[in-house]
Design an enzyme around this catalytic site. Sequence first.
Site, PDB file in Angstrom:
ATOM      1  N   LYS A  12     -15.877  -1.069 -24.484  1.00  9.98           N
ATOM      2  CA  LYS A  12     -16.039  -1.854 -23.284  1.00  9.98           C
ATOM      3  C   LYS A  12     -14.395  -1.690 -22.622  1.00  9.98           C
ATOM      4  O   LYS A  12     -13.625  -2.297 -23.057  1.00  9.98           O
ATOM      5  CB  LYS A  12     -16.598  -3.072 -23.392  1.00  9.98           C
ATOM      6  CG  LYS A  12     -16.952  -3.736 -21.892  1.00  9.98           C
ATOM      7  CD  LYS A  12     -17.337  -5.396 -22.201  1.00  9.98           C
ATOM      8  CE  LYS A  12     -16.113  -6.224 -21.833  1.00  9.98           C
ATOM      9  NZ  LYS A  12     -16.614  -7.472 -21.570  1.00  9.98           N
ATOM     10  N   LYS A  64     -10.272  -6.974 -19.581  1.00  9.02           N
ATOM     11  CA  LYS A  64      -9.155  -7.561 -19.376  1.00  9.02           C
ATOM     12  C   LYS A  64      -8.280  -7.536 -20.532  1.00  9.02           C
ATOM     13  O   LYS A  64      -6.801  -7.396 -20.353  1.00  9.02           O
ATOM     14  CB  LYS A  64      -9.427  -8.749 -18.737  1.00  9.02           C
ATOM     15  CG  LYS A  64     -10.061  -8.800 -17.341  1.00  9.02           C
ATOM     16  CD  LYS A  64      -9.733 -10.238 -16.646  1.00  9.02           C
ATOM     17  CE  LYS A  64     -11.088 -10.732 -15.952  1.00  9.02           C
ATOM     18  NZ  LYS A  64     -11.918 -11.563 -16.894  1.00  9.02           N
ATOM     19  N   LYS A  90     -14.325 -12.308 -30.189  1.00  9.73           N
ATOM     20  CA  LYS A  90     -13.122 -12.848 -29.823  1.00  9.73           C
ATOM     21  C   LYS A  90     -12.467 -13.561 -30.937  1.00  9.73           C
ATOM     22  O   LYS A  90     -10.954 -13.545 -31.143  1.00  9.73           O
ATOM     23  CB  LYS A  90     -13.170 -13.603 -28.597  1.00  9.73           C
ATOM     24  CG  LYS A  90     -13.617 -12.903 -27.293  1.00  9.73           C
ATOM     25  CD  LYS A  90     -13.214 -13.797 -26.160  1.00  9.73           C
ATOM     26  CE  LYS A  90     -13.785 -12.956 -24.793  1.00  9.73           C
ATOM     27  NZ  LYS A  90     -12.728 -12.006 -24.207  1.00  9.73           N
TER      28      LYS A  90
END
Length: 344
Positions: free
Chosen positions: A206, A209, A114
Amino acid sequence: MPATNRVFSGIKPSGDLHLGNYLGAIRRFVPLQDQMPCIYCVVDMHAITVWQDPADLKRWTYEIAAAYIAAGVDPEKSIIFNQSQVAEHAELAWIFNCVARMGWMARMTQFKDKAGKNSENVSLGLFAYPSLMAADILLYKATHVPVGDDQKQHLELTRDIAQKFNNDYATSIAANGFEDDFFPLTEPVIAGPATRVMSLRDGTKKMSKSETASDMATIYLMDDADTIARKIKKAKTDPEPLPETAEGLEGRPEAANLVGIYAALIDKSTAEVIAEFGGQGFGAFKPALAELAVSVLGPQADEMRRLVADPGEIEAIMRNGAERAREIAARTMQEVRSIVGFIG
Ligand code: AQP
């Protein structure tokens, strides 16, 4: 051993819920309710570790609570609430910040993913995220945490924090009259054929969201039937028919992903699905998958829409859940404060 087994899990309101959240977590919350007390949280404090528009944060919070209920979580039996309503989460997280080591956090792959090359500029909260997650779980002395495969490393860190707290404060834990395993070593419950649902456009990435590159990569829980069918029809595949054995899916990430999704939606193993469809092409398999996905997700989306249209019902459920959660959390924090040596 802790006196009672207890489940805790949560989802962060950081985007529209998708099939990975459903198969990896929400769907698996439901049967656990028959085995032990369950606490299902909307972890809104985790969501703000990256910027969230306040209006979106509220909308997604309602949506997650609605998804829990629509999937079959019974608010009478289980506790449903949003994290920020129970201040003890933040309090225990601070204590865990003082137990956990910087090096432990720096090794977390989700933080590295991230933060990317921008690690100097991300929030301190994003770095300390696993500490808050450990607090979420251990505040309730939860023994079992149903999650997708991507959360395995964070769960291991939760165990490390519990163990270090138990060791660091061993003398005080005994002096306060508690068992030496004050915090349990929580077990991740990562099971089933869809613990890591992958993007429909790239079987090595993956489903997430925060994936914004292509709308076709992700099946959202609020997608209508036509959209679900279209996304499955257009899903990336290879030119081979499905293999005759489950082992034949190795090295075929897109095929393995679609078979795993089918298996999870119908509650069968990958091997059982392959026994039914092995040798058939995607021209036959994709329509069967689309029909199944629509039949499972359609009623769930209808119920979610009904619930979010009148948030009064969700608000009452979350208020009641927060009260019940607070009772357990307050007890744990009273014990922790005394163990740590805080007066009061
Ligand atoms: N693709 C997935 N397959 C299986 N399980 C998944 N989960 C998430 N993606 C998949 C599981 O859903 C639960 C809630 O996750 P979260 O909201 O706390 O955070 P996340 O894992 O980071 O989920 P996302 O969707 O990828 O969100 P963003 O993009 O905001 O980071 C967890 O149990 C997770 O394992």
